[in-house]
Write an enzyme that holds these catalytic residues in place. Structure first.
Site, PDB file in Angstrom:
ATOM      1  N   HIS A 159       1.367   3.957   1.943  1.00  0.00           N
ATOM      2  CA  HIS A 159       1.874   4.742   3.079  1.00  0.00           C
ATOM      3  C   HIS A 159       3.392   4.898   3.000  1.00  0.00           C
ATOM      4  CE1 HIS A 159      -1.966   3.991   5.668  1.00  0.00           C
ATOM      5  NE2 HIS A 159      -2.083   5.035   4.876  1.00  0.00           N
ATOM      6  N   HIS A 164      -7.433  -1.139   5.853  1.00  0.00           N
ATOM      7  CA  HIS A 164      -6.418  -0.163   6.291  1.00  0.00           C
ATOM      8  C   HIS A 164      -6.335   0.975   5.277  1.00  0.00           C
ATOM      9  CE1 HIS A 164      -2.755   1.291   8.161  1.00  0.00           C
ATOM     10  NE2 HIS A 164      -2.082   1.155   7.030  1.00  0.00           N
ATOM     11  N   ASP A 214       0.003  -3.976   6.243  1.00  0.00           N
ATOM     12  CA  ASP A 214      -0.688  -3.487   7.440  1.00  0.00           C
ATOM     13  C   ASP A 214      -2.137  -3.979   7.491  1.00  0.00           C
ATOM     14  OD1 ASP A 214       1.635  -2.151   8.000  1.00  0.00           O
ATOM     15  OD2 ASP A 214       0.828  -0.135   7.720  1.00  0.00           O
ATOM     16  N   ASP A 247       5.857   4.779   4.971  1.00  0.00           N
ATOM     17  CA  ASP A 247       6.778   3.819   5.580  1.00  0.00           C
ATOM     18  C   ASP A 247       6.754   2.465   4.849  1.00  0.00           C
ATOM     19  OD1 ASP A 247       4.136   3.612   6.650  1.00  0.00           O
ATOM     20  OD2 ASP A 247       4.879   2.410   8.323  1.00  0.00           O
ATOM     21  N   HIS A 248       6.048   2.409   3.720  1.00  0.00           N
ATOM     22  CA  HIS A 248       6.024   1.206   2.876  1.00  0.00           C
ATOM     23  C   HIS A 248       6.549   1.471   1.461  1.00  0.00           C
ATOM     24  CE1 HIS A 248       3.652  -1.242   5.778  1.00  0.00           C
ATOM     25  NE2 HIS A 248       3.411  -0.025   6.233  1.00  0.00           N
ATOM     26  N   HIS A 303       0.854  -1.189   0.000  1.00  0.00           N
ATOM     27  CA  HIS A 303       0.000   0.000   0.000  1.00  0.00           C
ATOM     28  C   HIS A 303       0.888   1.237   0.000  1.00  0.00           C
ATOM     29  CE1 HIS A 303       0.782  -0.531   4.275  1.00  0.00           C
ATOM     30  NE2 HIS A 303       0.187   0.610   4.590  1.00  0.00           N
ATOM     31  N   HIS A 363       4.873  -4.640  10.812  1.00  0.00           N
ATOM     32  CA  HIS A 363       5.252  -3.919  12.036  1.00  0.00           C
ATOM     33  C   HIS A 363       5.372  -4.879  13.217  1.00  0.00           C
ATOM     34  CE1 HIS A 363       4.630   0.312  10.703  1.00  0.00           C
ATOM     35  NE2 HIS A 363       3.694  -0.214   9.911  1.00  0.00           N
TER      36      HIS A 363
END
Ligand SMILES: [Zn+2]
Length: 242
Positions: free
Chosen positions: A59, A115, A134, A61-62, A57, A172
């Site tokens: 985001h 998410h 996530d 941090d991905h 996805h 995570h």
């Protein structure tokens, strides 16, 4: 056929970097790119040349390392294409029920909204592993930033249909805090109490609690165990305020 190898390593504050390597074809894919420098170091330490990125996805941090890794390695970036422009450097857009090849191995894509609207997961049957980003966490699930409880309920049902021994690679390390919340939902569940104790022991030694398995999540995870979308929504709202 030579076995697929998977490497997991901490990135940023609580993300995991993940690599999958096929010795036969020499291909290596990074599942999401939380930290380009750390992913580069981990590839170099193993003499693996990065060939692919599979994003779950959009985001930051991905996907934050996508462009730097593309520049360094010329990698091929696969990711969700349902919402245009979200995945930096995207080459191949994929969605529900797509299958692509990694060397001689199938990689199956499922759409798991909740998410985010366009979250996808990557199932690699030959590695008995699924990379869930996530969507699912050990004893928890992703926050519903863009999706509904019904969507997350249906996404988790898809994951629940996998063979129970399937290894689940979450993005995570949230296991202990998830378990501490889960125990408030189901205080008498012995499998949950054991899993929380085990996670706490591992974390005091800085050992990852990931991968988990589908069978373990079916026994311990309040979101996987929720019987209706309404119950899932109530548990999710309670966790948001925990
Ligand atoms: Zn996310």
């Amino acid at each position: 056929m030579s076995k697929l190898e998977i490497a997991l390593f901490p990135c940023l504050s609580d993300n995991y970097g993940l690599l999958i390597h096929d010795p036969q074809s020499g291909k290596t894919a990074a599942i999401d790119t939380p930290d380009a420098d750390e992913i580069t170091r981990q590839c170099e330490a193993r003499n693996w040349g990065l060939t692919d990125i599979w994003n779950t996805h959009h985001h930051w941090d991905h996907t934050g390392g996508n462009l730097a890794l593309k520049e360094k390695y010329g990698v091929n970036i696969t990711g969700p294409n349902m919402i245009e422009g979200r995945i930096p450097g995207l080459d191949i857009g994929v969605g529900e029920a797509d299958i692509f090849q990694f060397g001689h191995h199938d990689v199956k894509v499922w759409h798991t909204p909740g998410h985010t609207k366009d979250h996808i997961v990557y199932y690699v049957p030959d590695a008995e592993a699924i990379f869930v980003g996530d969507t699912l966490f050990a004893m928890g699930c992703g926050r519903l930033f863009e999706g509904t409880p019904l969507q997350m309920f249906e996404s988790l049902k898809k994951l629940a249909s996998l063979p129970p021994e399937t290894k689940v690679y979450c993005a995570h390390e949230y296991t202990v805090s998830n378990g501490e919340f889960a125990i408030t939902v189901e205080s008498e569940n012995p499998a949950l109490r054991a899993a929380l104790g085990d996670a706490k022991t591992k974390r005091t030694k800085a050992v990852p609690t990931i991968p988990t398995t589908i069978s373990k999540e079916l026994e311990t995870n309040p979101f996987m165990r929720a019987e209706t979308p309404e119950i899932l929504g109530q548990i999710r709202a309670a966790k948001d305020n925990f």
